[in-house]
Design a protein around this motif. Structure first.
Motif, PDB file in Angstrom:
ATOM      1  N   ILE A 117      21.724 -54.388 -28.572  1.00 35.38           N
ATOM      2  CA  ILE A 117      22.785 -54.954 -29.412  1.00 35.38           C
ATOM      3  C   ILE A 117      23.381 -56.206 -28.768  1.00 35.38           C
ATOM      4  N   VAL A 118      23.529 -56.216 -27.462  1.00 36.06           N
ATOM      5  CA  VAL A 118      24.061 -57.387 -26.765  1.00 36.06           C
ATOM      6  C   VAL A 118      23.034 -58.522 -26.776  1.00 36.06           C
ATOM      7  N   SER A 119      21.760 -58.201 -26.648  1.00 38.64           N
ATOM      8  CA  SER A 119      20.705 -59.213 -26.504  1.00 38.64           C
ATOM      9  C   SER A 119      20.353 -59.941 -27.795  1.00 38.64           C
ATOM     10  N   ILE A 120      20.434 -59.290 -28.929  1.00 42.33           N
ATOM     11  CA  ILE A 120      20.013 -59.908 -30.197  1.00 42.33           C
ATOM     12  C   ILE A 120      20.759 -61.215 -30.475  1.00 42.33           C
ATOM     13  N   PRO A 121      22.095 -61.244 -30.448  1.00 40.75           N
ATOM     14  CA  PRO A 121      22.775 -62.527 -30.704  1.00 40.75           C
ATOM     15  C   PRO A 121      22.495 -63.583 -29.639  1.00 40.75           C
ATOM     16  N   ILE A 122      22.286 -63.143 -28.400  1.00 42.81           N
ATOM     17  CA  ILE A 122      22.023 -64.100 -27.318  1.00 42.81           C
ATOM     18  C   ILE A 122      20.695 -64.806 -27.546  1.00 42.81           C
ATOM     19  N   ILE A 123      19.668 -64.062 -27.909  1.00 37.60           N
ATOM     20  CA  ILE A 123      18.358 -64.666 -28.149  1.00 37.60           C
ATOM     21  C   ILE A 123      18.393 -65.543 -29.402  1.00 37.60           C
ATOM     22  N   ASN A 124      19.100 -65.106 -30.422  1.00 37.07           N
ATOM     23  CA  ASN A 124      19.206 -65.899 -31.650  1.00 37.07           C
ATOM     24  C   ASN A 124      20.136 -67.089 -31.484  1.00 37.07           C
ATOM     25  N   ALA A 154      19.035 -67.026 -19.528  1.00 32.80           N
ATOM     26  CA  ALA A 154      18.513 -67.902 -18.472  1.00 32.80           C
ATOM     27  C   ALA A 154      16.996 -68.066 -18.600  1.00 32.80           C
ATOM     28  N   VAL A 155      16.294 -66.971 -18.838  1.00 35.88           N
ATOM     29  CA  VAL A 155      14.832 -67.048 -18.994  1.00 35.88           C
ATOM     30  C   VAL A 155      14.478 -67.885 -20.218  1.00 35.88           C
ATOM     31  N   GLN A 156      15.207 -67.673 -21.305  1.00 33.50           N
ATOM     32  CA  GLN A 156      14.970 -68.451 -22.518  1.00 33.50           C
ATOM     33  C   GLN A 156      15.161 -69.938 -22.245  1.00 33.50           C
ATOM     34  N   LYS A 157      16.178 -70.299 -21.479  1.00 29.81           N
ATOM     35  CA  LYS A 157      16.418 -71.709 -21.166  1.00 29.81           C
ATOM     36  C   LYS A 157      15.359 -72.256 -20.220  1.00 29.81           C
ATOM     37  N   PHE A 158      14.994 -71.483 -19.192  1.00 29.36           N
ATOM     38  CA  PHE A 158      14.011 -71.963 -18.221  1.00 29.36           C
ATOM     39  C   PHE A 158      12.637 -72.151 -18.859  1.00 29.36           C
ATOM     40  N   VAL A 159      12.269 -71.276 -19.771  1.00 30.98           N
ATOM     41  CA  VAL A 159      10.957 -71.364 -20.410  1.00 30.98           C
ATOM     42  C   VAL A 159      11.004 -72.273 -21.640  1.00 30.98           C
ATOM     43  N   GLY A 160      12.035 -72.124 -22.447  1.00 31.80           N
ATOM     44  CA  GLY A 160      12.083 -72.818 -23.724  1.00 31.80           C
ATOM     45  C   GLY A 160      12.537 -74.262 -23.679  1.00 31.80           C
ATOM     46  N   THR A 161      13.393 -74.610 -22.740  1.00 29.22           N
ATOM     47  CA  THR A 161      13.950 -75.963 -22.706  1.00 29.22           C
ATOM     48  C   THR A 161      12.893 -77.038 -22.450  1.00 29.22           C
ATOM     49  N   PRO A 162      12.005 -76.872 -21.467  1.00 26.06           N
ATOM     50  CA  PRO A 162      10.978 -77.908 -21.282  1.00 26.06           C
ATOM     51  C   PRO A 162      10.060 -78.058 -22.510  1.00 26.06           C
TER      52      PRO A 162
END
Length: 177
Positions: A117-124, A154-162
């Protein structure tokens, strides 16, 4: 001397400034946020930065107040006509959110209900969703859920940002050509 709130604030602003300078210097090939996060990560792992530097700098209280202004500003800056014109983009975004929610619900037995429940809005969402959800999780006593949400962001930013920077620059070049 090095225990002043202003010293820690200076260090945080310096890290964000270095990120901005490198982001501009590389013409967004390297994201300013990515550089800042990496500098904080290296600082934490080497022990150069205290783990609670954001709190020591007084930024946690500012973050709570700025959150209200950012969400309000985002809400009043929506252009409904442009949103309707970009209906395909909106449809893809909504569809991806639905797929993510469905996939996350399947993971409830693996990672737990609160964590999901905490992770869903963070990823979206993004940093605002991360602030809201981790703060709410900590207030409810779900420290593991808050930690997982922060790690996912953090993982989403490290992988997705580049990747996002690359394709964003490519689209900009095509639009300008």
């Amino acid at each position: 001397m090095f225990t002043s709130m202003f010293f820690y604030l200076f260090i945080c602003l310096l890290i964000f400034g270095i990120g901005d300078v490198l982001g501009v210097a590389t013409k967004a090939k390297v994201s300013a946020l990515f550089v800042s996060l990496m500098l904080f990560l290296v600082g934490f792992m080497t022990g150069v930065l205290p783990p609670d530097i954001i709190k020591l700098a007084g930024l946690t209280d500012i973050g709570k107040w700025s959150l209200i202004f950012v969400v309000f500003s985002m809400g009043i800056s929506l252009n409904i006509k442009q949103l309707i014109a970009e209906w395909r983009t909106v449809a893809v975004a909504v569809l991806s959110m639905i797929v993510l929610i469905a996939g996350s619900v399947v993971l409830i037995p693996v990672i737990g209900y609160q964590e999901t429940i905490v992770s869903i809005p963070i990823i979206n969402g993004g940093i605002i969703a991360t602030q809201i959800m981790t703060s709410a999780a900590m207030d409810k006593g779900f420290a593991m859920a808050a930690a997982l949400g922060t790690v996912l962001y953090a993982v989403q930013k490290f992988v997705g940002t580049p990747v996002a920077s690359y394709f964003g620059l490519r689209a900009a070049k095509e639009a300008l050509a």
